[in-house]
Design an enzyme around this catalytic site. Structure first.
Site, short mmCIF file in Angstrom:
data_model
loop_
_atom_site.label_atom_id
_atom_site.label_comp_id
_atom_site.label_asym_id
_atom_site.label_seq_id
_atom_site.Cartn_x
_atom_site.Cartn_y
_atom_site.Cartn_z
N ARG A 444 10.22 -8.29 4.13
CA ARG A 444 9.01 -7.77 4.78
C ARG A 444 7.82 -8.73 4.54
O ARG A 444 6.71 -8.30 4.23
CB ARG A 444 8.65 -6.37 4.30
CG ARG A 444 7.84 -5.60 5.31
CD ARG A 444 7.06 -4.45 4.68
NE ARG A 444 6.41 -3.64 5.71
CZ ARG A 444 5.44 -2.78 5.48
NH1 ARG A 444 5.00 -2.60 4.26
NH2 ARG A 444 4.90 -2.10 6.45
N ASP A 479 4.33 2.67 -3.29
CA ASP A 479 5.37 2.16 -2.40
C ASP A 479 6.09 0.97 -3.03
O ASP A 479 5.63 0.38 -4.01
CB ASP A 479 4.70 1.74 -1.08
CG ASP A 479 5.64 1.85 0.12
OD1 ASP A 479 6.86 1.95 -0.08
OD2 ASP A 479 5.13 1.82 1.27
N MET A 480 7.22 0.58 -2.46
CA MET A 480 7.99 -0.59 -2.92
C MET A 480 8.89 -0.98 -1.76
O MET A 480 9.89 -0.34 -1.50
CB MET A 480 8.83 -0.15 -4.13
CG MET A 480 9.43 -1.28 -4.91
SD MET A 480 11.22 -1.29 -4.80
CE MET A 480 11.63 -2.54 -5.97
N ASP A 549 11.50 7.03 5.61
CA ASP A 549 10.57 6.57 6.64
C ASP A 549 10.91 7.18 7.99
O ASP A 549 10.14 7.06 8.94
CB ASP A 549 10.63 5.04 6.76
CG ASP A 549 9.58 4.38 5.89
OD1 ASP A 549 8.75 5.10 5.32
OD2 ASP A 549 9.60 3.14 5.78
C1 DGJ Z 1 6.72 2.07 3.86
C2 DGJ Z 1 6.43 3.52 3.66
O1 DGJ Z 1 7.60 4.24 3.55
C3 DGJ Z 1 5.57 4.01 4.81
O2 DGJ Z 1 5.37 5.39 4.71
C4 DGJ Z 1 4.26 3.27 4.76
O3 DGJ Z 1 3.58 3.59 3.59
C5 DGJ Z 1 4.53 1.77 4.86
N1 DGJ Z 1 5.47 1.34 3.88
C6 DGJ Z 1 3.24 1.01 4.68
O4 DGJ Z 1 3.44 -0.33 4.63
#
Ligand code: DGJ
Length: 740
Positions: A444, A479-480, A549
């Site tokens: 990413r 997040d990660m 997601d």
């Molecule tokens: C991945 C997360 O799962 C999403 O909900 C969001 O926060 C994005 N990253 C943001 O880059």
């Protein structure tokens, strides 16, 4: 008393409310596993369980003990290289290169209760829940190493938690090549392995396969527990259903590279191993130092998978999750990610906040893009200071406005990551995990910070704590979004490079520990591109996790159902998003989207400032409805009724029941509609057979036994009136069941 010790026979019997776990010191001083399953009486010895017969062509322990063949003896924590050819629980390399060890029973200790481990997340007993801990000390004469095998018995939830502590009392350093947390040898192999596998946006789909000869395993080498395989696993008898039959559950309190391995040998016996994945692990153990494995959770029930899920859910709420959040209702939030992505300014956000207030939503979460100059995902990770072009008066000022409008404020961070285009990288390129003179693999468009370095953790703590204090933050979304590649740390010596994955996750732990101590009232939600780190190590700090997601209601049916086997619904972040769905392009009714998301930590993730009048009214109603029933949705006992992984995968139903069985909410989701469909009856579960209930505030009353055994008749019309709209695709129906 949970732990019974027969000194004469050196036999240990761990008893929970309905299970027994028995092992014994063998003639050679090693530990032999005798039994794990439904409770049996306590006796001084179990001659029947220790019987053996000579197996041809297998090494014997000694010339005068021909039937004492380690390969055929169930063990507690097995070594390799002295006659047992199954995969071992640990391996230690000594200075002369030998990996042979001979750990012999030394003594034991029984302690009341259960302390937290120092150094990382663990189970605990703060409530005096009749918990007892047994520690068995094993000793290797040649290396002077000690292994302490720790067993904590949680009788009221039918759980036994295991871990191992290695202590080096010798004068030489040794290397641990593997140090698993728990082993279970079972006398037969007639089990189905049930695993929860998938990938990004389709996490934790249930897969059930019968055990076969050889090794079957799920694992991760990605640096996180991963969406591909979840560390929770079950072994169930082939006939076991949700409501009946024997089933073991195994999980690891760990967020890094794990291994859940099941080995079936040529005599159809089964060895389960759970722990840190040896593939990406080694640990140098210096004299006078110790190494503590993470804990693994073992649980058994004879009453089916639903019972197993429920006892585990109770166990986590009483002995793992931060007690402050256990029964605290989680706020309804709106998150701006799918509403704006990176494209926002203060006015756009405030429109969402004002609308949220009008709808009754309780928290606004500002997602990715508020810092550095992050207008897309190529930049700024590591620069945790506000982007003034988006929020001209700063993040503290913006948070103040959200608070002033009467909402809580949450913020997104991705602490473990760095972009090449960042001030942090320009200052500290050496902080990236990478191998010298090798190209760096992007994920990413970003890279992973070396959390094994103290200065990295300190930097993140300073940056984050400033923002958290400045904003009087209520919630963090952590997040990660990528996995580790080029596993190498510039700060570790040659012979400790394989320590990096574990040291990395210990660094993450340290940051969580410091932030949660400094900001005890902040609610943390863990996230890793959705459900990539949905595990018990995270649960210890973050009582909720972004489940996936994928916010499409139909996909979520399977994801949330699969997740429910190993984790409570209060842990599952679940949001209503836009239709057509952003991930999969599917059109689903707003009602179904909410009916799916209700069974979790509920929220919205769409631009609510642009809703039609009708949708606005619907959402206002949904929010009020969720508030009225939030405690049942989040904390009710969950009973799975119809699996979306079985039959034609078209229907899912389940019910959440409150503690007193006076209020329950059932739901039935149907993916595709069928013409001229058969009669439908929904058999509810978990009610009191002798209580009378009304359904959806109707006039009629029903006894619980009727609703559970005969079922609720459902017609194929939405509201039951002739000529009304027929049940369509992606439909759902909620049933409020209230005691009269
Ligand atoms: C991945 C997360 O799962 C999403 O909900 C969001 O926060 C994005 N990253 C943001 O880059």
């Amino acid at each position: 008393m949970a732990i019974h010790v027969d000194e004469a026979h050196q036999l240990f019997h761990l008893q929970t409310a309905t299970t027994s776990y028995i092992f014994q010191v063998l003639a050679n001083g090693q530990l032999g596993q005798l039994y794990y399953g439904s409770q049996v009486h306590v006796r001084p010895e179990y001659a029947n369980l220790t019987k053996r017969e000579l197996k041809n062509s297998m090494p014997a322990y000694a010339l005068d003990q021909p039937t004492y063949q380690l390969d055929a003896i169930k063990q507690e924590y097995a070594a390799f290289g002295t006659g047992d050819y199954h995969r071992p629980a640990y391996q230690v390399t000594q200075t002369n290169g030998s990996r042979i060890t001979d750990f012999i029973y030394d003594h034991y200790e029984v302690k009341q209760g259960k302390q937290r481990l120092t150094g990382f997340p663990s189970t605990f007993d703060d409530s005096g829940d009749d918990v007892e801990t047994l520690v068995i000390y094993l000793h290797d004469e040649v290396t002077k190493l000690e292994i302490a095998l720790n067993y904590t018995v949680f009788p009221n939830q039918d759980v036994i938690v295991r871990s191992a502590t290695f202590l080096n009392h010798g004068t030489d350093a040794v290397t641990l090549n593997s140090a698993l947390s728990g082993q279970l040898d079972l006398p037969d192999a007639d089990y189905d392995m049930v695993q929860f596998s998938g990938g990004w946006a389709r996490e934790r789909h249930l897969i059930r396969t019968h055990l076969r000869s050889g090794i079957q395993a799920i694992d991760s080498v990605r640096g996180s527990s991963s969406p591909q395989q979840n560390p929770f696993m079950m072994l169930a008898r082939p006939e076991t259903t949700e409501d009946a039959g024997g089933v073991f559950g195994f999980n690891l309190v760990y967020s890094g590279n794990f291994l859940d391995q099941v080995e079936v040998d040529h005599y159809d016996t089964t060895r389960v191993l759970v722990g840190i994945n040896p593939e990406t692990f080694a640990w140098q153990l210096m004299p006078d130092k110790s190494f503590q494995t993470p804990e693994c959770v073992f649980s058994y029930t004879a009453n089916g998978m639903n019972q197993l899920s429920q006892q585990l859910a109770t166990f986590y709420s009483e002995h793992l999750v931060n007690s402050q959040y256990v029964k605290k209702e989680r706020p309804i939030l709106v998150n701006n990610w799918e509403a704006t992505y990176f494209d926002f300014d203060e006015e756009k956000l405030l429109k969402i906040v004002r609308k949220a207030k009008e709808l009754g939503i309780e928290m606004f979460v500002l997602d990715d893009g508020w810092f550095g100059h992050r207008d897309d995902d190529h930049t700024s990770l590591g620069d945790w200071f506000v982007d003034h072009s988006k929020l001209p008066n700063g993040i503290g000022d913006f948070a103040g406005k959200v608070h002033h409008l009467g909402l809580q404020f949450g913020l997104w961070f991705e602490p473990e990551m760095i972009s090449i285009d960042s001030e942090l990288y320009r200052t500290h390129p050496e902080w990236v995990i990478h191998a010298p003179d090798r190209r760096m693999t992007p994920g990413r468009n970003q890279y992973v910070l070396d959390f094994s370095r103290q200065e990295v953790v300190d930097y993140l703590y300073d940056m984050m704590s400033k923002v958290m204090a400045d904003t009087k933050l209520d919630y963090v979304k952590w997040d990660m979004n990528r996995y580790i590649t080029e596993l190498f740390s510039c700060s570790l010596p040659v012979d400790q490079q394989l320590e990096l994955p574990h040291r990395y996750i210990l660094g993450v732990y340290q940051l969580y520990e410091r932030l949660t101590k400094a900001f005890p009232d902040v609610l943390f939600e863990s996230c890793a591109s959705g459900g990539g780190r949905f595990d018990l190590w995270m649960m210890y700090y973050a009582p909720q996790a972004w489940t996936s997601d994928d916010t499409d209601a139909v996909e979520r049916i399977k994801i949330q159902y699969g997740t429910s086997y190993g984790y409570p619904q209060s842990m599952m972040g679940a949001h209503v998003s836009v239709s057509p769905n952003e991930q999969i392009g599917r059109y689903t009714p707003l009602e179904t989207r909410a009916n799916v998301a209700f069974f979790g930590a509920f929220g919205y993730e769409l631009d609510i400032s642009k809703l039609s009048v009708a949708d606005s009214a619907t959402i206002q109603h949904q929010v009020a409805f969720y508030k009225a029933h939030r405690s049942v949705f989040q904390f009710g006992k969950l009973y799975r009724i119809t699996s979306p992984f079985e039959k034609d995968h078209n229907v899912m139903s389940w019910i959440a029941v409150d503690e007193t069985k006076s209020h329950a909410i059932a739901v039935r989701y149907q993916i595709l509609n069928r013409p001229n469909a058969p009669y439908l009856r929904l058999k509810l579960k978990g009610l009191d057979p002798d209580k009378q209930y009304r359904v959806n505030e109707g006039q009629r009353t029903y006894y619980g036994d009727e609703l559970m055994n005969a079922g609720l008749f459902l017609d194929h019309n939405f509201d039951g009136t002739a000529g009304s709209r027929k049940d369509a695709d992606f439909s759902s129906r909620l049933f409020l069941v209230d005691e009269v």
